[in-house]
Design an enzyme around this catalytic site. Structure first.
Site, PDB file in Angstrom:
ATOM      1  N   GLY A 106      97.708  32.586  17.598  1.00 16.21           N
ATOM      2  CA  GLY A 106      98.928  32.057  17.000  1.00 16.21           C
ATOM      3  C   GLY A 106      98.973  30.549  17.134  1.00 16.21           C
ATOM      4  N   GLY A 107      99.707  30.073  18.139  1.00 12.82           N
ATOM      5  CA  GLY A 107      99.954  28.643  18.341  1.00 12.82           C
ATOM      6  C   GLY A 107      98.723  27.757  18.226  1.00 12.82           C
TER       7      GLY A 107
ATOM      8  N   GLU B 289      97.215  42.883  21.454  1.00 16.34           N
ATOM      9  CA  GLU B 289      98.073  41.745  21.776  1.00 16.34           C
ATOM     10  C   GLU B 289      99.170  42.211  22.725  1.00 16.34           C
ATOM     11  OE1 GLU B 289      97.748  38.565  18.428  1.00 16.34           O
ATOM     12  OE2 GLU B 289      99.449  39.859  18.015  1.00 16.34           O
TER      13      GLU B 289
ATOM     14  N   GLU C 142     105.781  41.307  16.489  1.00 15.24           N
ATOM     15  CA  GLU C 142     107.025  40.676  16.015  1.00 15.24           C
ATOM     16  C   GLU C 142     107.651  41.487  14.882  1.00 15.24           C
ATOM     17  OE1 GLU C 142     105.253  36.849  15.445  1.00 15.24           O
ATOM     18  OE2 GLU C 142     105.074  36.632  17.619  1.00 15.24           O
TER      19      GLU C 142
ATOM     20  N   SER D 121      98.302  33.951  23.581  1.00 17.55           N
ATOM     21  CA  SER D 121      98.029  32.683  24.276  1.00 17.55           C
ATOM     22  C   SER D 121      96.537  32.341  24.374  1.00 17.55           C
ATOM     23  CB  SER D 121      98.689  32.680  25.660  1.00 17.55           C
ATOM     24  OG  SER D 121     100.096  32.769  25.526  1.00 17.55           O
TER      25      SER D 121
ATOM     26  N   HIS E 231     102.083  43.836  13.579  1.00 16.62           N
ATOM     27  CA  HIS E 231     102.261  42.792  14.594  1.00 16.62           C
ATOM     28  C   HIS E 231     103.501  43.099  15.421  1.00 16.62           C
ATOM     29  CE1 HIS E 231     102.870  38.948  16.531  1.00 16.62           C
ATOM     30  NE2 HIS E 231     101.604  38.683  16.259  1.00 16.62           N
TER      31      HIS E 231
ATOM     32  N   ASN F 293      96.717  33.323  13.025  1.00 22.02           N
ATOM     33  CA  ASN F 293      97.977  33.840  12.491  1.00 22.02           C
ATOM     34  C   ASN F 293      99.012  32.717  12.558  1.00 22.02           C
ATOM     35  OD1 ASN F 293     100.389  35.114  11.940  1.00 22.02           O
ATOM     36  ND2 ASN F 293     100.380  36.418  13.769  1.00 22.02           N
ATOM     37  N   TRP F 294      99.308  32.149  11.413  1.00 19.34           N
ATOM     38  CA  TRP F 294     100.223  31.006  11.387  1.00 19.34           C
ATOM     39  C   TRP F 294     101.686  31.401  11.560  1.00 19.34           C
ATOM     40  CZ3 TRP F 294      98.510  27.182   6.940  1.00 19.34           C
ATOM     41  CH2 TRP F 294      97.321  26.550   7.341  1.00 19.34           C
ATOM     42  N   LYS F 295     101.986  32.690  11.457  1.00 17.91           N
ATOM     43  CA  LYS F 295     103.389  33.148  11.527  1.00 17.91           C
ATOM     44  C   LYS F 295     104.224  32.350  10.520  1.00 17.91           C
ATOM     45  CE  LYS F 295     102.410  34.654  16.156  1.00 17.91           C
ATOM     46  NZ  LYS F 295     102.855  34.915  17.525  1.00 17.91           N
TER      47      LYS F 295
ATOM     48  N   GLY G  69     102.756  33.814  22.855  1.00 15.25           N
ATOM     49  CA  GLY G  69     103.566  32.598  22.825  1.00 15.25           C
ATOM     50  C   GLY G  69     104.146  32.218  24.174  1.00 15.25           C
TER      51      GLY G  69
HETATM   52  P1  13P Z   1     100.040  32.994  20.450  1.00 12.93           P
HETATM   53  O1  13P Z   1      98.545  32.689  20.333  1.00 12.93           O
HETATM   54  O2  13P Z   1     100.896  31.876  19.977  1.00 12.93           O
HETATM   55  O3  13P Z   1     100.376  33.516  21.806  1.00 12.93           O
HETATM   56  O4  13P Z   1     100.324  34.186  19.416  1.00 12.93           O
HETATM   57  C1  13P Z   1      99.527  35.322  19.459  1.00 12.93           C
HETATM   58  C2  13P Z   1      99.813  36.163  18.269  1.00 12.93           C
HETATM   59  O5  13P Z   1     100.864  36.787  18.198  1.00 12.93           O
HETATM   60  C3  13P Z   1      98.831  36.201  17.199  1.00 12.93           C
HETATM   61  O6  13P Z   1      99.108  37.203  16.282  1.00 12.93           O
END
Ligand code: 13P
Length: 250
Positions: A233-234, A166, A96, A212, A94, A9-11, A172
């Site tokens: 994500g990251g 999640e 967010e 993470s 998600h 997930n590149w956000k 993050g």
């Molecule tokens: P991180 O891997 O950056 O913690 O993000 C997780 C995430 O929200 C994937 O959708």
């Protein structure tokens, strides 16, 4: 029985030009895979994904979708548009979006339904914030969110639905849930899915862990019987680390 899924997930990162280069490099360096790789960039990068990744082992998809089918909904993107762009997956719910855009379980369910109508697999996210975990209510909270977000959602096959657990406090932050905590929640989610859709169906739905995930902790997480992959994500942004995750998944 459940093919491991590694979803990046590149956000809101990268530009379409950067993504095009990244996709081409991924295509060049992709190892042979038993697992499934999915990249989920922001909408403007999907045409490049279609051009570069069509016909490869790597699937791609979106991070969200409109709950509406079509019409005067400025700024929205429909499931039909995503389907035309070759998206096989899309994230819904998600944390967010739930937190910054006020998305409710009912809205998330509508989005999942629109995706299923277009043959796109929803990656439906659930998970508790820190204060809920600290009160010892993580499981009840997450399962309530899960069932609310699946209200009226009827996938035609278990492969047509993916759940991502999640925990909000792990996103993050560098603090991942322990593999044992993730496994306990995944087991509870599968039990709830079995009550909702039947045992045989629930056994084939993939449940991803997100929060993470990185090349250091992924193998241990994946060794848990109910952890079927990661929503990353990251660690999905750098090609090297995404490739490392794919090699770990096998
Ligand atoms: P991180 O891997 O950056 O913690 O993000 C997780 C995430 O929200 C994937 O959708």
């Amino acid at each position: 029985m459940r093919r491991v899924l590694v979803a990046g997930n590149w956000k809101m990162h990268k530009t379409p030009s950067e993504a095009r280069v990244w996709f081409a490099e991924l295509k060049r360096l992709l190892p042979p895979l038993d697992s499934e790789a999915v990249v989920l960039p922001a909408y403007p990068m999907l045409p490049a994904a279609k051009e570069v990744l069509s016909g490869t082992e790597v699937a791609y998809g979106a991070q969200d979708v409109s709950p509406h089918r079509e019409g005067a909904y400025t700024g929205e993107v429909s499931a039909r548009m995503l389907s035309d762009l070759g998206c096989r997956y899309a994230i819904v719910g998600h944390s967010e979006r739930r937190r910054y855009h006020g998305e409710t379980d009912a809205l998330v369910a509508e989005k999942a339904k629109r995706l299923l109508e277009e043959g796109i697999v929803p990656i439906l996210c659930v998970g508790e914030p820190l204060e809920v975990r600290e009160k010892g209510e993580a499981e009840a909270y997450t399962l309530r969110q899960l069932l609310g977000s699946l209200d009226g959602v009827e996938p035609s096959a278990p492969e047509r639905l993916v759940i991502a657990y999640e925990p909000v406090w792990a996103i993050g932050t560098g603090k991942n849930a322990t593999p044992e905590d993730a496994e306990a929640m995944h087991r509870a989610i599968r039990k709830a899915l079995s009550e909702r859709y039947g045992e045989a169906f629930a056994q084939r739905v993939r449940i991803l862990y997100g929060g993470s995930v990185n090349p250091k902790n992924f193998a241990h997480l994946l060794s848990m019987p109910n952890v079927d992959g990661g929503l990353v994500g990251g660690a999905s942004l750098e090609l090297e680390s995404f490739l490392a995750l794919l090699r770990i998944a096998g």
